[in-house]
Write a protein that holds these residues in place. Sequence first.
Motif, PDB file in Angstrom:
ATOM      1  N   GLY A  96       1.208   4.412  11.281  1.00 12.29           N
ATOM      2  CA  GLY A  96       2.067   3.590  10.451  1.00 12.29           C
ATOM      3  C   GLY A  96       1.625   3.347   9.026  1.00 12.29           C
ATOM      4  O   GLY A  96       1.818   2.252   8.507  1.00 12.29           O
ATOM      5  N   VAL A  97       1.021   4.337   8.356  1.00 12.75           N
ATOM      6  CA  VAL A  97       0.618   4.139   6.965  1.00 12.75           C
ATOM      7  C   VAL A  97       1.856   4.167   6.065  1.00 12.75           C
ATOM      8  O   VAL A  97       2.810   4.894   6.310  1.00 12.75           O
ATOM      9  N   SER A  98       1.810   3.356   5.003  1.00 13.27           N
ATOM     10  CA  SER A  98       2.973   3.234   4.121  1.00 13.27           C
ATOM     11  C   SER A  98       2.552   3.252   2.660  1.00 13.27           C
ATOM     12  O   SER A  98       2.708   4.258   1.983  1.00 13.27           O
ATOM     13  N   GLY A  99       1.979   2.154   2.150  1.00 13.15           N
ATOM     14  CA  GLY A  99       1.632   2.063   0.737  1.00 13.15           C
ATOM     15  C   GLY A  99       0.254   2.614   0.431  1.00 13.15           C
ATOM     16  O   GLY A  99      -0.582   2.817   1.313  1.00 13.15           O
ATOM     17  N   LEU A 100       0.016   2.851  -0.883  1.00 13.22           N
ATOM     18  CA  LEU A 100      -1.281   3.351  -1.328  1.00 13.22           C
ATOM     19  C   LEU A 100      -1.530   2.884  -2.750  1.00 13.22           C
ATOM     20  O   LEU A 100      -0.625   2.893  -3.590  1.00 13.22           O
ATOM     21  N   ALA A 101      -2.762   2.432  -3.017  1.00 13.77           N
ATOM     22  CA  ALA A 101      -3.151   2.004  -4.362  1.00 13.77           C
ATOM     23  C   ALA A 101      -4.592   2.406  -4.605  1.00 13.77           C
ATOM     24  O   ALA A 101      -5.354   2.671  -3.673  1.00 13.77           O
ATOM     25  N   TRP A 102      -4.958   2.437  -5.892  1.00 12.56           N
ATOM     26  CA  TRP A 102      -6.337   2.715  -6.306  1.00 12.56           C
ATOM     27  C   TRP A 102      -6.851   1.504  -7.079  1.00 12.56           C
ATOM     28  O   TRP A 102      -6.191   1.014  -7.985  1.00 12.56           O
ATOM     29  N   ALA A 103      -8.032   1.020  -6.718  1.00  7.43           N
ATOM     30  CA  ALA A 103      -8.663  -0.069  -7.470  1.00  7.43           C
ATOM     31  C   ALA A 103     -10.140  -0.104  -7.136  1.00  7.43           C
ATOM     32  O   ALA A 103     -10.532   0.110  -5.986  1.00  7.43           O
ATOM     33  N   GLU A 104     -10.956  -0.334  -8.162  1.00  2.00           N
ATOM     34  CA  GLU A 104     -12.404  -0.512  -8.002  1.00  2.00           C
ATOM     35  C   GLU A 104     -13.042   0.653  -7.265  1.00  2.00           C
ATOM     36  O   GLU A 104     -13.938   0.476  -6.452  1.00  2.00           O
ATOM     37  N   GLY A 105     -12.557   1.854  -7.553  1.00  3.60           N
ATOM     38  CA  GLY A 105     -13.147   3.042  -6.948  1.00  3.60           C
ATOM     39  C   GLY A 105     -12.783   3.276  -5.503  1.00  3.60           C
ATOM     40  O   GLY A 105     -13.378   4.144  -4.847  1.00  3.60           O
ATOM     41  N   MET A 106     -11.814   2.542  -4.998  1.00  6.63           N
ATOM     42  CA  MET A 106     -11.419   2.640  -3.594  1.00  6.63           C
ATOM     43  C   MET A 106      -9.916   2.826  -3.468  1.00  6.63           C
ATOM     44  O   MET A 106      -9.150   2.464  -4.357  1.00  6.63           O
ATOM     45  N   LEU A 107      -9.499   3.380  -2.335  1.00  2.74           N
ATOM     46  CA  LEU A 107      -8.094   3.429  -1.964  1.00  2.74           C
ATOM     47  C   LEU A 107      -7.752   2.222  -1.103  1.00  2.74           C
ATOM     48  O   LEU A 107      -8.583   1.755  -0.309  1.00  2.74           O
ATOM     49  N   TRP A 108      -6.539   1.727  -1.285  1.00  5.88           N
ATOM     50  CA  TRP A 108      -6.040   0.596  -0.503  1.00  5.88           C
ATOM     51  C   TRP A 108      -4.751   1.055   0.165  1.00  5.88           C
ATOM     52  O   TRP A 108      -3.799   1.442  -0.499  1.00  5.88           O
TER      53      TRP A 108
END
Length: 209
Positions: A96-108
């Motif tokens: 059930g993965v949906s959204g994705l973001a990049w911040a502080e060297g990590m994926l969210w």
Amino acid sequence: MNRSPADILSEHGPFPGIDCVHGVTYDGRHVWLATGDTLTALDPASGETLRSLAVTANAGTAFDGEHLFQIAEDRIQKVDPQSGRVIDTIPAPEGGVSGLAWAEGMLWVGRYRDRTIQQVDPHSGEVLRTIESNRFVTGVTWIDGELWHGTWESDESDLRRIDPRTGDVLESLEMPPGMGISGLESNGHDRFFCGGGGSGTLRVARRPK
């Protein structure tokens, strides 16, 4: 919790050949739309689509300043935005993965039905921590140290700012009825770009001061 209506500034689309917007990211000039079989670059000022990359793109999208990251079913692809070449892949969190973001060297990674956001190592795919939500999570974005995510259940959708330590909802911007949020990204300042799912549109909402 501060609750208010979302201020929708503009709407782009539907676009020729695009039936659904799954994910959204912003590279500082262009908004990228994940549209199933392609990643499509959009001029956010004019709403004109500029070019497309032949990349499987059926959920969230992110940009790290150099590369695009794109969920493709059970994996996350690292993509060269110039050539469309997939440089690397890591496993996506299961289910059930949906959204994705990049911040502080990590994926969210937003996980829709699990109602969670997970911090993921972009090199290994290891899940480092999990933030609980009380609604289905769609798109995810960070802006000025604030964690925002979209929700979409039945005919209701909102933008939520949450405490990244506890998951507590701090602020909610409610979308008009029938306007769902799929992908989500900010322009790093005063705008949110909201994918419109099966409407095939991109909506721009004002970030509260």
